[in-house]
Design a protein around this motif. Structure first.
Motif, PDB file in Angstrom:
ATOM      1  N   ALA A 139     -10.617  -8.531 -12.871  1.00 59.43           N
ATOM      2  CA  ALA A 139     -10.743  -8.150 -14.282  1.00 59.43           C
ATOM      3  C   ALA A 139     -12.056  -8.632 -14.838  1.00 59.43           C
ATOM      4  O   ALA A 139     -12.742  -7.941 -15.594  1.00 59.43           O
ATOM      5  CB  ALA A 139      -9.568  -8.713 -15.081  1.00 59.43           C
ATOM      6  N   LYS A 140     -12.445  -9.853 -14.480  1.00 60.97           N
ATOM      7  CA  LYS A 140     -13.717 -10.422 -14.958  1.00 60.97           C
ATOM      8  C   LYS A 140     -14.889  -9.597 -14.426  1.00 60.97           C
ATOM      9  O   LYS A 140     -15.826  -9.278 -15.141  1.00 60.97           O
ATOM     10  CB  LYS A 140     -13.820 -11.866 -14.476  1.00 60.97           C
ATOM     11  N   THR A 141     -14.841  -9.234 -13.165  1.00 61.59           N
ATOM     12  CA  THR A 141     -15.892  -8.432 -12.553  1.00 61.59           C
ATOM     13  C   THR A 141     -15.952  -7.051 -13.190  1.00 61.59           C
ATOM     14  O   THR A 141     -17.001  -6.513 -13.475  1.00 61.59           O
ATOM     15  CB  THR A 141     -15.660  -8.298 -11.046  1.00 61.59           C
ATOM     16  N   ASN A 142     -14.791  -6.478 -13.423  1.00 62.91           N
ATOM     17  CA  ASN A 142     -14.720  -5.125 -13.984  1.00 62.91           C
ATOM     18  C   ASN A 142     -15.430  -4.988 -15.312  1.00 62.91           C
ATOM     19  O   ASN A 142     -16.017  -3.956 -15.620  1.00 62.91           O
ATOM     20  CB  ASN A 142     -13.252  -4.722 -14.161  1.00 62.91           C
ATOM     21  N   SER A 143     -15.347  -6.033 -16.135  1.00 60.80           N
ATOM     22  CA  SER A 143     -15.897  -5.929 -17.472  1.00 60.80           C
ATOM     23  C   SER A 143     -17.416  -5.725 -17.460  1.00 60.80           C
ATOM     24  O   SER A 143     -17.985  -5.249 -18.435  1.00 60.80           O
ATOM     25  CB  SER A 143     -15.568  -7.196 -18.274  1.00 60.80           C
ATOM     26  N   ALA A 144     -18.061  -6.074 -16.369  1.00 64.70           N
ATOM     27  CA  ALA A 144     -19.506  -5.934 -16.285  1.00 64.70           C
ATOM     28  C   ALA A 144     -19.930  -4.646 -15.596  1.00 64.70           C
ATOM     29  O   ALA A 144     -21.120  -4.427 -15.352  1.00 64.70           O
ATOM     30  CB  ALA A 144     -20.099  -7.128 -15.540  1.00 64.70           C
ATOM     31  N   ILE A 145     -18.966  -3.794 -15.258  1.00 65.65           N
ATOM     32  CA  ILE A 145     -19.287  -2.565 -14.521  1.00 65.65           C
ATOM     33  C   ILE A 145     -18.996  -1.356 -15.409  1.00 65.65           C
ATOM     34  O   ILE A 145     -17.927  -1.260 -16.010  1.00 65.65           O
ATOM     35  CB  ILE A 145     -18.472  -2.487 -13.226  1.00 65.65           C
ATOM     36  N   THR A 146     -19.924  -0.431 -15.469  1.00 63.57           N
ATOM     37  CA  THR A 146     -19.713   0.806 -16.205  1.00 63.57           C
ATOM     38  C   THR A 146     -19.057   1.806 -15.271  1.00 63.57           C
ATOM     39  O   THR A 146     -19.547   2.090 -14.177  1.00 63.57           O
ATOM     40  CB  THR A 146     -21.051   1.382 -16.717  1.00 63.57           C
ATOM     41  N   ILE A 147     -17.953   2.338 -15.728  1.00 68.25           N
ATOM     42  CA  ILE A 147     -17.210   3.308 -14.898  1.00 68.25           C
ATOM     43  C   ILE A 147     -17.496   4.730 -15.386  1.00 68.25           C
ATOM     44  O   ILE A 147     -17.355   5.005 -16.562  1.00 68.25           O
ATOM     45  CB  ILE A 147     -15.683   3.021 -14.952  1.00 68.25           C
TER      46      ILE A 147
ATOM     47  N   LEU B 225       0.826  -1.206   0.000  1.00 72.48           N
ATOM     48  CA  LEU B 225       0.000   0.000   0.000  1.00 72.48           C
ATOM     49  C   LEU B 225       0.862   1.257   0.000  1.00 72.48           C
ATOM     50  O   LEU B 225       0.451   2.303  -0.516  1.00 72.48           O
ATOM     51  CB  LEU B 225      -0.930  -0.003   1.224  1.00 72.48           C
ATOM     52  N   GLN B 226       2.058   1.153   0.566  1.00 73.12           N
ATOM     53  CA  GLN B 226       2.948   2.315   0.622  1.00 73.12           C
ATOM     54  C   GLN B 226       3.499   2.681  -0.751  1.00 73.12           C
ATOM     55  O   GLN B 226       3.900   3.819  -0.979  1.00 73.12           O
ATOM     56  CB  GLN B 226       4.093   2.041   1.594  1.00 73.12           C
ATOM     57  N   THR B 227       3.527   1.703  -1.656  1.00 72.77           N
ATOM     58  CA  THR B 227       4.054   1.966  -3.006  1.00 72.77           C
ATOM     59  C   THR B 227       2.940   2.087  -4.044  1.00 72.77           C
ATOM     60  O   THR B 227       3.211   2.213  -5.233  1.00 72.77           O
ATOM     61  CB  THR B 227       5.014   0.829  -3.419  1.00 72.77           C
ATOM     62  N   ALA B 228       1.682   2.041  -3.596  1.00 69.74           N
ATOM     63  CA  ALA B 228       0.554   2.195  -4.528  1.00 69.74           C
ATOM     64  C   ALA B 228       0.534   3.607  -5.100  1.00 69.74           C
ATOM     65  O   ALA B 228       0.874   4.582  -4.416  1.00 69.74           O
ATOM     66  CB  ALA B 228      -0.758   1.894  -3.811  1.00 69.74           C
ATOM     67  N   GLN B 229       0.164   3.722  -6.373  1.00 73.26           N
ATOM     68  CA  GLN B 229       0.110   5.022  -7.038  1.00 73.26           C
ATOM     69  C   GLN B 229      -1.121   5.792  -6.545  1.00 73.26           C
ATOM     70  O   GLN B 229      -2.249   5.442  -6.862  1.00 73.26           O
ATOM     71  CB  GLN B 229       0.039   4.833  -8.554  1.00 73.26           C
ATOM     72  N   MET B 230      -0.884   6.829  -5.754  1.00 74.72           N
ATOM     73  CA  MET B 230      -1.978   7.607  -5.170  1.00 74.72           C
ATOM     74  C   MET B 230      -1.840   9.077  -5.556  1.00 74.72           C
ATOM     75  O   MET B 230      -0.722   9.576  -5.751  1.00 74.72           O
ATOM     76  CB  MET B 230      -1.944   7.480  -3.644  1.00 74.72           C
ATOM     77  N   PRO B 231      -2.964   9.790  -5.668  1.00 83.56           N
ATOM     78  CA  PRO B 231      -2.904  11.218  -6.038  1.00 83.56           C
ATOM     79  C   PRO B 231      -2.177  12.062  -5.004  1.00 83.56           C
ATOM     80  O   PRO B 231      -1.622  13.107  -5.328  1.00 83.56           O
ATOM     81  CB  PRO B 231      -4.386  11.623  -6.132  1.00 83.56           C
ATOM     82  N   ARG B 232      -2.232  11.628  -3.759  1.00 88.09           N
ATOM     83  CA  ARG B 232      -1.535  12.340  -2.688  1.00 88.09           C
ATOM     84  C   ARG B 232      -1.175  11.345  -1.595  1.00 88.09           C
ATOM     85  O   ARG B 232      -1.664  10.203  -1.577  1.00 88.09           O
ATOM     86  CB  ARG B 232      -2.404  13.459  -2.103  1.00 88.09           C
ATOM     87  N   GLU B 233      -0.321  11.781  -0.688  1.00 84.56           N
ATOM     88  CA  GLU B 233       0.056  10.923   0.430  1.00 84.56           C
ATOM     89  C   GLU B 233      -1.091  10.868   1.434  1.00 84.56           C
ATOM     90  O   GLU B 233      -1.613  11.904   1.848  1.00 84.56           O
ATOM     91  CB  GLU B 233       1.325  11.452   1.098  1.00 84.56           C
TER      92      GLU B 233
ATOM     93  N   ILE C 106      -8.561   1.768  -9.423  1.00 86.70           N
ATOM     94  CA  ILE C 106      -9.880   1.620 -10.047  1.00 86.70           C
ATOM     95  C   ILE C 106     -10.899   2.479  -9.319  1.00 86.70           C
ATOM     96  O   ILE C 106     -11.711   3.186  -9.944  1.00 86.70           O
ATOM     97  CB  ILE C 106     -10.317   0.139 -10.033  1.00 86.70           C
ATOM     98  N   VAL C 107     -10.850   2.456  -7.991  1.00 85.07           N
ATOM     99  CA  VAL C 107     -11.775   3.265  -7.200  1.00 85.07           C
ATOM    100  C   VAL C 107     -11.517   4.747  -7.442  1.00 85.07           C
ATOM    101  O   VAL C 107     -12.455   5.548  -7.559  1.00 85.07           O
ATOM    102  CB  VAL C 107     -11.655   2.923  -5.707  1.00 85.07           C
ATOM    103  N   ILE C 108     -10.239   5.118  -7.528  1.00 88.82           N
ATOM    104  CA  ILE C 108      -9.904   6.527  -7.803  1.00 88.82           C
ATOM    105  C   ILE C 108     -10.421   6.939  -9.175  1.00 88.82           C
ATOM    106  O   ILE C 108     -10.975   8.027  -9.356  1.00 88.82           O
ATOM    107  CB  ILE C 108      -8.367   6.726  -7.719  1.00 88.82           C
ATOM    108  N   GLN C 109     -10.256   6.065 -10.167  1.00 90.82           N
ATOM    109  CA  GLN C 109     -10.724   6.358 -11.523  1.00 90.82           C
ATOM    110  C   GLN C 109     -12.244   6.580 -11.545  1.00 90.82           C
ATOM    111  O   GLN C 109     -12.751   7.396 -12.306  1.00 90.82           O
ATOM    112  CB  GLN C 109     -10.353   5.212 -12.463  1.00 90.82           C
ATOM    113  N   ARG C 110     -12.960   5.872 -10.708  1.00 91.05           N
ATOM    114  CA  ARG C 110     -14.413   6.047 -10.652  1.00 91.05           C
ATOM    115  C   ARG C 110     -14.821   7.347  -9.963  1.00 91.05           C
ATOM    116  O   ARG C 110     -15.981   7.753 -10.030  1.00 91.05           O
ATOM    117  CB  ARG C 110     -15.041   4.885  -9.864  1.00 91.05           C
ATOM    118  N   GLY C 111     -13.879   7.951  -9.255  1.00 87.40           N
ATOM    119  CA  GLY C 111     -14.219   9.149  -8.500  1.00 87.40           C
ATOM    120  C   GLY C 111     -14.960   8.825  -7.220  1.00 87.40           C
ATOM    121  O   GLY C 111     -15.627   9.694  -6.640  1.00 87.40           O
TER     122      GLY C 111
ATOM    123  N   SER D 118     -12.892   4.830   0.978  1.00 88.45           N
ATOM    124  CA  SER D 118     -13.364   4.090   2.152  1.00 88.45           C
ATOM    125  C   SER D 118     -14.798   3.609   1.967  1.00 88.45           C
ATOM    126  O   SER D 118     -15.478   3.276   2.948  1.00 88.45           O
ATOM    127  CB  SER D 118     -13.271   4.981   3.404  1.00 88.45           C
ATOM    128  N   ASP D 119     -15.249   3.522   0.724  1.00 81.07           N
ATOM    129  CA  ASP D 119     -16.604   3.052   0.416  1.00 81.07           C
ATOM    130  C   ASP D 119     -16.590   1.526   0.309  1.00 81.07           C
ATOM    131  O   ASP D 119     -16.018   0.950  -0.623  1.00 81.07           O
ATOM    132  CB  ASP D 119     -17.074   3.677  -0.894  1.00 81.07           C
TER     133      ASP D 119
END
Length: 424
Positions: free
Chosen positions: A416-424, A281-289, A344-349, A353-354
Motif C-alpha cells: 500500500a505504501k509503495t502503491n501511493s507513489a505509483i501512477t496507475i 491463487l485459485q481463489t484470486a479474482q481473475m478476468p478468466r481462468e 493491481i497488475v490487471i488494473q494497470r493493464g 508475467s511482467d
C-alpha cells in the motif's frame, strides 16, 4: 443364516491359524458383526473397542465399489465399479460359556471346520499348529449358521457392500475378499485391531499429489471424479501448476524436496507444501481462468522480482534450507501476497508475467525489519533486508497460520505504501 461353505487357503503363522477366502455380499452380512464401543458402558472391560461406523464413509466406499448409479444433489452419478483387492479382516473367537456349537478338530474355534484336499496337507497344518510352526494349504472351509466373525478391519467396506446390496447396485456373486483369524481371544483381537490401525500408513501427501495428478492426466473422467466426489479439486489444480513448472524448467524446482527425497538444507520445501501454498491463487479474482502454464509464468515472474530485491537467499552458494523465505512459512506468505498483487497488475493493464510490475509493488520489501539482540553486549539492533528472512532470525518468529497472517499483513502494508507513489 444357513451354513456357509467356501473354497479357501489356510495359513498357519507360528501356530496361529488364518484363512483367506471370499464371501458373497449376503454371506458377509449374515456371518459378520462389529464389536462397537458403547459410550453408555464407558470403561466396562466387556465394552466394544471399535468406533461407530460412519455412514458418510460407507457411502463414499459404496460409490467406488458399486456397479450401478445413484442420484445426489439433483445429479446422476455412475458408480466407479472399483476393485476390492484388500480383504476385510475378521476373527472367530474361541469357545465361550454358553456356546452351543461343538468344537471341531485342529483346535479350531467352534462352528468352523476345514476339509483338506489331501491327508498330507492336513498333517502339515496339524503339525504347524501343534509345534508353533508355519504351513499353507488349500482347503474348503465351512461356517456353522451360528458362527460369528467379528470384523477387525474393514467395517466401512463391509457397510458399503451391505448398502450396495440393499439398493441393487452390487450383484450377490461379487466375491468380497475375506481374511479370517481363527481362535484369537477377544483381547488378542483388540490388540490386532490396534496394531493394524496404528501401523497403517496413508500415502504420503507428496506422493498423493503426484499420483492424483497422474491419474487425472490419463483419464478426464477420473479427474472429474476426484474433483467432484473426492474433494481433490484444489490439490489437482495445484499439482497441475507444479507440473507446468516442471515442464518449463522453473528455477523453483531446485528448492523443492521431491517425494522420498531425504531432508537436507539443499531443499527448503516439500512438494505437498509448495502445492498447498498455491491455494490462494485459485481463489484470486481473475478476468478468466488461467491455465497451469500461465500460472507457472506468473509464479516465476513474481519470484524473479523477489530475487532482484532480496538476492542473497537466491545466490547459488546459499542453501535454500537456510532461508525462511524459501520454506513453507515464506512461500505461503508470498503466494498470498501474489494473490493481492494480481488485481493491481490487471488494473494497470500490464502483463501478469511482467517481472517489473511485481518489483515495483514489492519495492519496499527489503525494509521489512525485526529486532535482534547482540549475545555479547545485550544491545538490540535492527534486522532487515535479506537477513530478516534467514533461519533462526526474525522471520522464524512467524510460524503457523497466525504467524503467516501477521507476516502477510506487514507486507500488505508495504505494498500500500509503495502503491501511493505509483501512477496507475
Amino acid at each position: 443364516m444357513t451354513e456357509i461353505e467356501r473354497p479357501a487357503l489356510v495359513e498357519v503363522q507360528r501356530g496361529n491359524v488364518m484363512v483367506s477366502t471370499t464371501f458373497t455380499p449376503s454371506q458377509l452380512d449374515a456371518a459378520t458383526n462389529v464389536d462397537a464401543y458403547d459410550p453408555e458402558r464407558g470403561n466396562d472391560p466387556d465394552n466394544g473397542y471399535q468406533r461407530r461406523g460412519s455412514s458418510t464413509r460407507m457411502a463414499q466406499a459404496a460409490s467406488f465399489y458399486g456397479e450401478g448409479e445413484e442420484k445426489r444433489q439433483g445429479r446422476i452419478f455412475e458408480d466407479r465399479q472399483g476393485l476390492m483387492p484388500n480383504p476385510i479382516i475378521a476373527n472367530v473367537r474361541p469357545l465361550e460359556d454358553g456356546d452351543e456349537i461343538e468344537r471341531t478338530d485342529l483346535n479350531l474355534p467352534p462352528g468352523v471346520a476345514i476339509r483338506f484336499f489331501s491327508d498330507s496337507d492336513r498333517q502339515d497344518v496339524a503339525n504347524a499348529i501343534e509345534g508353533g510352526g508355519s504351513a499353507t494349504a488349500a482347503c474348503t472351509i465351512t461356517f456353522h449358521e451360528k458362527t460369528v466373525a467379528w470384523i477387525v478391519d474393514g467395517q466401512h467396506r463391509s457397510g458399503a457392500v451391505r448398502m450396495l446390496s440393499e439398493r441393487g447396485r452390487l450383484s450377490d456373486d461379487f466375491p468380497v475378499p475375506f481374511k479370517l483369524m481363527l481362535g484369537f481371544d477377544r483381547n488378542e483381537e483388540i490388540k490386532q485391531f490396534y496394531y493394524i490401525n496404528r501401523e497403517a500408513k496413508s500415502v504420503p501427501t507428496d506422493l498423493t499429489a503426484d499420483l492424483l495428478q497422474r491419474m487425472a492426466r490419463q483419464d478426464s473422467n477420473e479427474a472429474e471424479y476426484l474433483s467432484e466426489r473426492k474433494n481433490k479439486g484444489s490439490l489437482l489444480a495445484g499439482a497441475a501448476v507444479y507440473d507446468a513448472l516442471v515442464s518449463k524448467g522453473s528455477p523453483w524446482l531446485t528448492r523443492i524436496r521431491k517425494p522420498n527425497e531425504k531432508i537436507s538444507k539443499d531443499t527448503s520445501i516439500a512438494v505437498s507444501q509448495f502445492i498447498g501454498s498455491l491455494k490462494p491463487l485459485q481463489t484470486a479474482q481473475m478476468p478468466r481462468e488461467l491455465s497451469p502454464q500461465e500460472w507457472a509464468l506468473i509464479i516465476d515472474a513474481f519470484w524473479e522480482a523477489i530475487a532482484r530485491l532480496l538476492p542473497t537467499p537466491f545466490d547459488p552458494t546459499e542453501r535454500p534450507g537456510d532461508w525462511v523465505l524459501l520454506k513453507a512459512t515464506g512461500v505461503n506468505t508470498m503466494h498470498r501476497v501474489l494473490a493481492d498483487c494480481l488485481p493491481i497488475v490487471i488494473q494497470r493493464g500490464a502483463r501478469l508475467s511482467d517481472v517489473q510490475q511485481y518489483e515495483q509493488l514489492l519495492a519496499d520489501l527489503p525494509s521489512l525489519a525485526g529486532i535482534g539482540t547482540d549475545p555479547e553486549t545485550g544491545e538490540n539492533y535492527q534486522i532487515d533486508g535479506a537477513e530478516f528472512w534467514r533461519s533462526a532470525s526474525s522471520a522464524s518468529e512467524y510460524t503457523g497460520r497466525y504467524g503467516v497472517d501477521r507476516l502477510v499483513g506487514k507486507i500488505r502494508g508495504l505494498i500500500a505504501k509503495t502503491n501511493s507513489a505509483i501512477t496507475i
